[in-house]
Scaffold this motif. Structure first.
Motif, short mmCIF file in Angstrom:
data_model
loop_
_atom_site.label_atom_id
_atom_site.label_comp_id
_atom_site.label_asym_id
_atom_site.label_seq_id
_atom_site.Cartn_x
_atom_site.Cartn_y
_atom_site.Cartn_z
N HIS A 250 58.68 33.12 12.22
CA HIS A 250 58.44 33.12 10.79
C HIS A 250 58.13 31.72 10.25
O HIS A 250 57.27 31.56 9.38
N MET A 253 54.60 31.31 10.78
CA MET A 253 53.79 32.07 9.82
C MET A 253 53.73 31.37 8.47
O MET A 253 52.69 31.35 7.81
N TYR A 276 52.27 40.18 8.04
CA TYR A 276 52.58 40.21 9.48
C TYR A 276 51.70 41.20 10.22
O TYR A 276 51.14 40.90 11.28
N THR A 281 50.98 39.77 14.41
CA THR A 281 51.98 38.97 15.11
C THR A 281 52.56 39.76 16.28
O THR A 281 52.60 40.99 16.26
N HIS A 351 59.26 40.75 13.35
CA HIS A 351 58.86 40.32 12.00
C HIS A 351 59.93 39.34 11.52
O HIS A 351 60.88 39.72 10.84
#
Length: 510
Positions: A250, A253, A276, A281, A351
């Motif tokens: 994360h 991201m 996501y 991902t 996630h």
């Protein structure tokens, strides 16, 4: 030796002890569900479907007992074991620095002195992720036809005092341990593993997550990283629940999508999930190798490229007092292998934007698990359709083609709502359709054993095979109504969701 499979489950052993604890133990304790709803026998069953759970004794290592039962009852030759994985979250003791697998390895050390031994931390899907890792290792030729691997799932949550005394999360969980042996088939070595194409060392200091994400950022900008595997040698529960890899995912991201981050998109469930999924991902999980050799995590990450699903992965090695070692693993597209039986395909997605839904946190009283029940519920139910559809479609299957669905037993209310999402075809699935699938194509034990975390995926087929499940009705839904037929199921889907947040599934054909 049969040539038509990559790996297949051949035996299981279990810990079947402990004390059965009913809901009365949580009455009159001052506990309340959200909304001020009083905790009692009826409200527990109404909200989560649990009537009893099993508590392990304080002086037992139940994972070791399950492994010993496998060795005693299966007749497998320990000398054939080439990989030994402890799939866990809290494990036997939250202060145990690990790896838990070292206790298990003591049982077979003389027979297989060069076995790959590791813990694997991927939240409740740890067993499924372990199966996927073994599938990749076999496909890449790191395991050979005739080899065995063993996965031991163990969660001694009562002994570990995972949650604060008045936290209603205590009500959901039970203790359990299972050991599963898998055999490697003749399709092993069908593809070549990836290779390390770049390496860098990073001085992380106290900001490990940020430092690793920043170190991986140049590689992620060059091309999507489809998996992150971290060999986490730091030995602290707050750095593995959730997996460090998910937090790194994360943080990466956020750096790749700075405008969305600044606008708060990752703080909204729907938009975060869409970002996501749109980006595509991959997965992220932590392991802890017993050999503490940086090459181990590189070889495991490299094996994933053999499937043809993954081209670029990151391997991360974390050890106290040393710079963080980052490796970029790249491989060429491999021909897809289609085994006739055993595990035929796998899929794991993390996630990390939802990693905080389940995490271990320190406060003045120590370290305890903290869970966002509503967030977990949303993730588990709303993320199911896209994930399972992707896995099934890749194998020309639909959910109706599945003979048996082994679904994680987190909260009974999640099961019909997950089915409602997955079975929907442009509109909400009818309750009758959901109820029929739940009764006839699934098995359930949460009402008797609670949420046993990693071990759920192993306990359900084990209890089905030995006739330990019985028909019942939970929250108005009939369950376990087709047991004799399900014992002979040919196409089985294993699906689990948990901390990370991660969802992992695999297909098994008999």
């Amino acid at each position: 030796m049969s040539q038509d499979f990559i790996l297949d489950i051949i035996a299981q052993g279990a810990w079947n002890g402990g004390t059965l604890v009913d809901n009365s133990i949580y009455e009159n304790k001052g506990m309340a569900f959200k909304g001020g709803i009083s905790v009692n026998r009826e409200t527990i069953e109404e909200r989560i479907g649990v009537r009893t759970r099993v508590a392990a004794p304080l002086d037992a290592r139940i994972g070791v007992l399950a492994f010993q039962d496998l060795l005693d009852t299966s007749g497998i030759d320990p000398a054939r074991i080439r990989v030994l994985i402890a799939a866990t979250n809290i494990g036997e003791d939250k202060f145990d620095p690990g790896p838990t697998s070292s206790y298990l390895y003591d049982r077979v050390r003389q027979a297989c002195p060069r076995a790959l031994v590791l813990d694997l931390y991927a939240g409740c899907p740890g067993f499924n992720v372990s199966m996927e890792a073994l599938y990749m290792l076999a496909l890449a030729g790191a395991l050979e036809s005739g080899d065995l691997a063993v996965i031991i799932g163990a969660e001694n949550i009562h002994r570990a005092e995972a949650f604060k005394p008045l936290d209603t999360a205590n009500i959901i969980f039970g203790d359990d341990a299972l050991a599963t042996a898998v055999e490697i088939g003749g399709c092993a070595g069908s593809a070549s593993p990836g290779r390390v194409s770049a390496e860098v060392a990073v001085d992380a200091g106290e900001e490990v997550i940020a430092a690793v994400a920043s170190g991986l950022l140049p590689w992620a900008r060059e091309g999507r990283l489809e998996g992150i595997v971290v060999d986490n040698q730091l030995g602290k529960i707050e750095l593995r629940v959730p997996a460090t890899a998910a937090r790194v995912q994360h943080a990466l991201m956020e750096r790749l999508f700075p405008k969305e981050t600044a606008a708060g998109a990752f703080k909204n469930f729907r938009t975060a999930f869409e970002i996501y999924e749109g980006y595509g991902t991959g997965f992220g999980y932590d392991m802890m190798s017993a050999d503490a050799d940086p090459r181990t995590v590189q070889s495991i990450a490299g094996a994933y490229t053999a499937s043809g699903k993954y081209r670029r992965l990151a391997a991360v090695f974390l050890k106290k007092g040393q710079p963080v070692r980052l490796s970029l693993i790249e491989g060429s597209s491999a021909a897809r292998v289609s085994p006739a039986r055993g595990v035929i395909d796998t899929l794991t997605r993390s996630h990390g934007c939802f990693a905080g839904f389940i995490e271990a946190k320190f406060d003045e009283d120590g370290v305890f698990g903290v869970m966002d029940g509503k967030g977990v519920f949303l993730y588990a139910t709303r993320g199911a359709k896209a994930h399972l559809s992707a896995l099934l479609a890749a194998n020309q299957l639909s959910l109706q083609d599945i003979d048996l669905l082994i679904e994680h037993q987190a909260n009974f209310a999640m099961l019909p709502l997950t089915l409602e999402q997955v079975l929907a075809e442009g509109k909400a699935a009818e309750r009758e359709k959901v109820a029929r699938f739940l009764a006839e194509k699934m098995v359930v034990n949460i009402h008797e054993r609670g949420n046993c975390s990693v071990v759920c995926m192993q306990r359900l087929p084990y209890d089905l095979a030995r006739g330990a499940l019985t028909p019942d009705t939970i929250q108005g839904y009939p369950v376990n109504r087709n047991l004799e037929r399900l014992r002979h199921a040919r196409t089985i889907l294993f699906d689990s969701v948990g901390a990370g947040m991660t969802r992992s599934s695999f297909l098994l054909k008999k």
